[in-house]
Every structure is written in structure tokens, then in C-alpha cells.
Enzyme design. Structure first.
Site, PDB file in Angstrom:
ATOM      1  CB  ALA A  66      -0.819   0.121   1.536  1.00 14.62           C
ATOM      2  N   GLY A 110       0.562  -5.046   1.326  1.00 11.39           N
ATOM      3  CA  GLY A 110      -0.101  -4.837   0.654  1.00 11.39           C
ATOM      4  C   GLY A 110      -0.359  -5.509  -1.162  1.00 11.39           C
ATOM      5  CD  GLU A 113      -2.434  -7.439   3.096  1.00 17.69           C
ATOM      6  OE1 GLU A 113      -1.594  -6.118   2.665  1.00 17.69           O
ATOM      7  OE2 GLU A 113      -3.149  -7.313   3.933  1.00 17.69           O
ATOM      8  CD  GLU A 133       1.496  -5.203   5.558  1.00 17.61           C
ATOM      9  OE1 GLU A 133       2.292  -6.558   5.840  1.00 17.61           O
ATOM     10  OE2 GLU A 133       0.868  -5.756   4.441  1.00 17.61           O
TER      11      GLU A 133
HETATM   12  N1  CAA Z   1       4.409   3.570  -0.298  1.00 16.34           N
HETATM   13  C1  CAA Z   1       5.056   4.078  -0.999  1.00 16.34           C
HETATM   14  N2  CAA Z   1       5.976   4.510  -2.176  1.00 16.34           N
HETATM   15  C2  CAA Z   1       7.388   3.311  -1.998  1.00 16.34           C
HETATM   16  C3  CAA Z   1       6.848   2.103  -1.377  1.00 16.34           C
HETATM   17  C4  CAA Z   1       5.831   1.703  -1.172  1.00 16.34           C
HETATM   18  N3  CAA Z   1       4.875   0.770  -0.339  1.00 16.34           N
HETATM   19  N4  CAA Z   1       7.761   1.263  -1.702  1.00 16.34           N
HETATM   20  C5  CAA Z   1       8.173   1.502  -2.515  1.00 16.34           C
HETATM   21  N5  CAA Z   1       8.326   3.076  -2.115  1.00 16.34           N
HETATM   22  C6  CAA Z   1       8.852   4.899  -3.296  1.00 16.34           C
HETATM   23  C7  CAA Z   1      10.045   4.599  -2.379  1.00 16.34           C
HETATM   24  O1  CAA Z   1       9.572   5.456  -1.600  1.00 16.34           O
HETATM   25  C8  CAA Z   1      11.092   5.277  -3.208  1.00 16.34           C
HETATM   26  O2  CAA Z   1      10.983   6.237  -3.393  1.00 16.34           O
HETATM   27  P1  CAA Z   1      11.714   7.800  -4.257  1.00 16.34           P
HETATM   28  O3  CAA Z   1      12.097   7.361  -5.298  1.00 16.34           O
HETATM   29  O4  CAA Z   1      10.584   9.239  -4.313  1.00 16.34           O
HETATM   30  O5  CAA Z   1      12.175   7.839  -2.241  1.00 16.34           O
HETATM   31  C9  CAA Z   1      10.689   4.065  -4.653  1.00 16.34           C
HETATM   32  O6  CAA Z   1       9.654   3.154  -4.355  1.00 16.34           O
HETATM   33  C10 CAA Z   1      11.815   3.471  -4.699  1.00 16.34           C
HETATM   34  O7  CAA Z   1      11.882   2.574  -3.261  1.00 16.34           O
HETATM   35  P2  CAA Z   1      13.426   3.115  -2.472  1.00 16.34           P
HETATM   36  O8  CAA Z   1      14.375   3.316  -3.618  1.00 16.34           O
HETATM   37  O9  CAA Z   1      12.943   2.257  -1.071  1.00 16.34           O
HETATM   38  O10 CAA Z   1      13.877   0.511  -3.758  1.00 16.34           O
HETATM   39  P3  CAA Z   1      15.089  -0.304  -3.272  1.00 16.34           P
HETATM   40  O11 CAA Z   1      15.102  -0.647  -4.240  1.00 16.34           O
HETATM   41  O12 CAA Z   1      16.069   0.584  -2.082  1.00 16.34           O
HETATM   42  O13 CAA Z   1      13.788  -1.104  -1.636  1.00 16.34           O
HETATM   43  C11 CAA Z   1      12.091  -2.487  -1.494  1.00 16.34           C
HETATM   44  C12 CAA Z   1      12.511  -1.435  -2.352  1.00 16.34           C
HETATM   45  C13 CAA Z   1      12.626  -3.036   0.252  1.00 16.34           C
HETATM   46  C14 CAA Z   1      10.943  -2.004  -1.901  1.00 16.34           C
HETATM   47  C15 CAA Z   1      11.477  -0.669  -0.447  1.00 16.34           C
HETATM   48  O14 CAA Z   1      10.975   0.600  -1.497  1.00 16.34           O
HETATM   49  C16 CAA Z   1      10.081  -0.521   1.083  1.00 16.34           C
HETATM   50  O15 CAA Z   1      10.666  -1.677   1.916  1.00 16.34           O
HETATM   51  N6  CAA Z   1       8.732  -0.960   0.201  1.00 16.34           N
HETATM   52  C17 CAA Z   1       8.223  -0.729   1.226  1.00 16.34           C
HETATM   53  C18 CAA Z   1       7.809  -1.807   1.872  1.00 16.34           C
HETATM   54  C19 CAA Z   1       6.243  -2.044   2.343  1.00 16.34           C
HETATM   55  O16 CAA Z   1       6.882  -2.364   3.262  1.00 16.34           O
HETATM   56  N7  CAA Z   1       5.258  -2.705   1.954  1.00 16.34           N
HETATM   57  C20 CAA Z   1       4.237  -2.340   2.848  1.00 16.34           C
HETATM   58  C21 CAA Z   1       3.695  -1.421   2.545  1.00 16.34           C
HETATM   59  S1  CAA Z   1       2.105  -1.536   4.132  1.00 16.34           S
HETATM   60  C22 CAA Z   1       0.570  -1.975   3.600  1.00 16.34           C
HETATM   61  O17 CAA Z   1       1.010  -2.412   2.826  1.00 16.34           O
HETATM   62  C23 CAA Z   1      -0.005  -2.522   4.235  1.00 16.34           C
HETATM   63  C24 CAA Z   1      -1.559  -3.263   4.222  1.00 16.34           C
HETATM   64  O18 CAA Z   1      -1.237  -4.275   4.139  1.00 16.34           O
HETATM   65  C25 CAA Z   1      -2.467  -3.063   3.464  1.00 16.34           C
END
Ligand code: CAA
Length: 293
Positions: A66, A110, A113, A133
Site C-alpha cells: 500500500a 498489500g 496480499e 507491515e
Molecule cells: N509506498 C510508497 N512508496 C514506496 C513504497 C510503498 N509501499 N515502496 C517503495 N516506495 C517508493 C520509495 O519511497 C522510493 O521512492 P523515492 O524514489 O521517491 O524515494 C521508490 O519507491 C523506490 O523505492 P526504494 O528506493 O526504497 O527502492 P529499494 O530497491 O531500495 O527498496 C523495497 C525496495 C525494499 C521494496 C523498499 O522500497 C521498501 O521497503 N518498500 C516498502 C515495503 C513495505 O513496507 N510494504 C508494506 C506497505 S504497508 C501495507 O501494504 C499495508 C497493507 O497491508 C494494506
């Protein structure tokens, strides 16, 4: 229809392909994307020519979850009052034709999911799946704590939800979360092959198979088997059952037509369905039946 956050096309006029398209955000799932995804799925589901759908992302990410930026400032009142997740994410649950997730790269939170809401997952060898999460101070909110243990068992689901670690494609296949792992450059070829194979069968039978397998997660064994039995019986009211079996007996390819056989059989099938309802399988009269699609 033109979309902002997804692209949509068909393959061989039979498979509806939806590509999540927020590459800079690793396909983070915001409300706009989820609304568009729901609309595209509904349109393909209603299209007679389409027999199967595929949801995919980019090589780097199916979806990294998400949209955290959008969520970060939400209050309890915002998410509760606006029915966050339920409102825009669950259209896929009402889709009756098969939906395959073609996953490469990250499928996290998400994203994982969403993949689990599809009927099965084909993963590229670079896939990384998980429910991170916990690292954000929350828990999975789109069914992860419920669908993941059903797919991989309690121990691994707890491991993933509590540590937030990712699993690779090999571990995901070994534990039953994904059905096949293929080389990244073969992901769409393999997925479309499976989708086209499904399209070659009776649409009514594939919808019934999907409905019946899904029932396994909603009922006890005896009720589930009875549900399956009634759907199985009902399919004898379809022209496709006659065609499929006659083709086998006469050693020729089947040509399915996706419609019911005749009025008499339809009435019998409807009686069977009414009986199935009386078994208390948690169905409502309004739920559609495999022979009136
Ligand atoms: N939401 C918003 N933006 C996101 C994102 C997310 N879930 N995941 C990645 N991005 C964005 C980053 O902020 C980044 O943006 P900028 O270039 O503007 O800084 C861009 O995508 C690229 O990401 P990274 O630079 O972090 O890329 P990476 O290769 O170094 O890492 C990753 C990749 C490990 C996937 C890392 O991006 C990450 O950990 N993302 C979050 C994953 C996460 O926590 N997901 C769960 C979300 S909560 C949820 O989903 C709730 C639910 O159950 C419904």
C-alpha cells in the site's frame, strides 16, 4: 477506457492483461490504482470473449505494498470512516473468471496480499514476497494474516508477519504460496500460456472450479464437498459437459460454447442450486449460478 495507474490490453482477444503502472513508486497501491484495477477487472469479467485475466507489474516490483506516503498521515477516523481497504481493494473478490498474478520483483505488504487475492500466483525467479507491515508499526490490512497462513501454514506465516522478512521465489513455491517459479524472461510467456489454456476450456466449468476451490476456505469439509457435488451435478446441465465428454469419447478436440444445454436441464440445475442453498453453505439467493452466466 484510459487509465492513469494501470495499463490494460488483451492477448489473443481472450486474456485480459492488467499491468500495474507506478514504476517510480514500485507500484505502491494507492486509492486511484485500486479503483482502476477494480474497474478493469469488472470490465474484463463482463466481456464474453475474455476467459481469464492476468495481473502483473514491472520486473522490479509487482507491488511494494500500500502507498505508505498516502497512509502516513491518516487518522483512525480517516481509515475507519472511509472504510480504507474494504472500499477500494475488494472488487477482485467478486470477479468470477480466473485471475492469475504474474509476480516479478517485490510483492510486499498489500502487493503480496493482492497477489494472494488472485486465484494463483506464477512467480519469476527474482520474486520477493512478504508482509513487512510490522516494520511500519502496523499489521497486514488486506487479508495477509488470513490468506498467508491458509497458503503456507501458521509457522511460516507467523515468521513472515512477525519478522517482516521477505521470502524468495524458491521458498514461496516450496511453501505453497506460488504455484510455479519460472525464469524472469519467461514470466509472461508462461503465465499467458496458462491463461490461454484456461480460456480453451468451458468458461462455465472454470468459473465453477474457481467458486468451488474458494469454498474450501469458507466451509467445513462436509459442506464444502456437498457444495462441490452440487456444482458438479449442475454442470451436467451445460452443453459444454456434453461437448467435452463426447469429444473425449470420439477422440476429437472439444469446442466449448459456454452456454447451458436446454430449458429442462436448466430447471433441474436450478433445483439443485436451491437445494445447495438449503444446506446452509452461507450462500444467498442472489449469488449467481454457473448455468445463468
Ligand atoms: N509506498 C510508497 N512508496 C514506496 C513504497 C510503498 N509501499 N515502496 C517503495 N516506495 C517508493 C520509495 O519511497 C522510493 O521512492 P523515492 O524514489 O521517491 O524515494 C521508490 O519507491 C523506490 O523505492 P526504494 O528506493 O526504497 O527502492 P529499494 O530497491 O531500495 O527498496 C523495497 C525496495 C525494499 C521494496 C523498499 O522500497 C521498501 O521497503 N518498500 C516498502 C515495503 C513495505 O513496507 N510494504 C508494506 C506497505 S504497508 C501495507 O501494504 C499495508 C497493507 O497491508 C494494506
Amino acid at each position: 477506457m484510459s487509465y492513469e495507474f494501470i495499463t490494460v490490453h488483451t492477448e489473443a482477444d481472450k486474456v485480459g492483461v492488467i499491468t500495474l503502472n507506478r514504476p517510480k513508486q514500485l507500484n505502491a497501491l494507492n486509492a486511484g490504482l485500486m479503483i482502476e484495477l477494480g474497474q478493469a477487472l469488472k470490465d474484463f469479467d463482463a466481456n464474453e470473449a475474455i476467459g481469464c485475466m492476468v495481473i502483473t507489474g514491472s520486473e522490479k516490483a509487482f507491488a511494494a505494498g500500500a502507498d505508505i506516503g498516502a497512509m502516513a498521515t491518516y487518522s483512525f477516523a480517516d481509515v475507519y470512516k472511509n472504510d480504507y481497504i474494504t472500499r477500494d481493494w475488494e472488487t477482485i473478490r467478486s470477479i468470477r473468471k480466473p485471475v492469475i498474478a504474474a509476480v516479478s520483483g517485490f510483492a510486499l505488504g498489500g502487493g503480496c496480499e493482492l497477489a494472494m487475492m488472485c486465484d494463483f500466483i506464477i512467480a519469476a525467479d527474482n520474486a520477493k514476497l512478504g508482509q513487512p507491515e510490522i516494520k511500519l508499526g502496523v499489521i497486514p490490512g488486506a487479508g495477509g494474516t488470513q490468506r498467508l497462513p491458509r497458503a503456507v501454514g501458521k509457522s511460516k506465516a507467523m515468521d513472515l508477519a512477525l519478522t517482516g522478512r521477505m521470502m524468495d521465489a524458491v521458498e514461496a513455491e516450496r511453501s505453497g504460496l506460488v504455484s510455479r517459479v519460472v525464469p524472469l524472461d519467461k514470466l509472461m510467456e508462461e503465465t499467458l500460456g496458462a491463461a490461454l489454456m484456461i480460456c480453451g476450456y468451458s468458461q462455465i466449468a472454470s468459473m465453477a472450479a474457481k467458486e468451488s476451490v474458494n469454498r474450501a476456505f469458507e466451509s467445513g469439509l462436509a459442506d464444502g464437498v456437498m457444495f462441490e457435488r452440487r456444482l458438479f451435478h449442475a454442470l451436467f446441465a451445460t452443453a459444454d459437459q456434453k461437448e467435452g465428454m463426447d469429444a473425449f469419447v470420439n477422440k476429437r478436440p472439444a469446442a466449448f460454447k459456454n452456454h447451458q444445454a436446454n430449458q429442462h436441464d436448466a430447471i433441474n440445475a436450478h433445483e439443485l442450486w436451491t437445494f445447495t442453498l438449503s444446506l446452509g453453505c452461507g450462500l444467498s439467493e442472489s449469488e449467481s449460478t454457473p448455468w445463468n452466466s
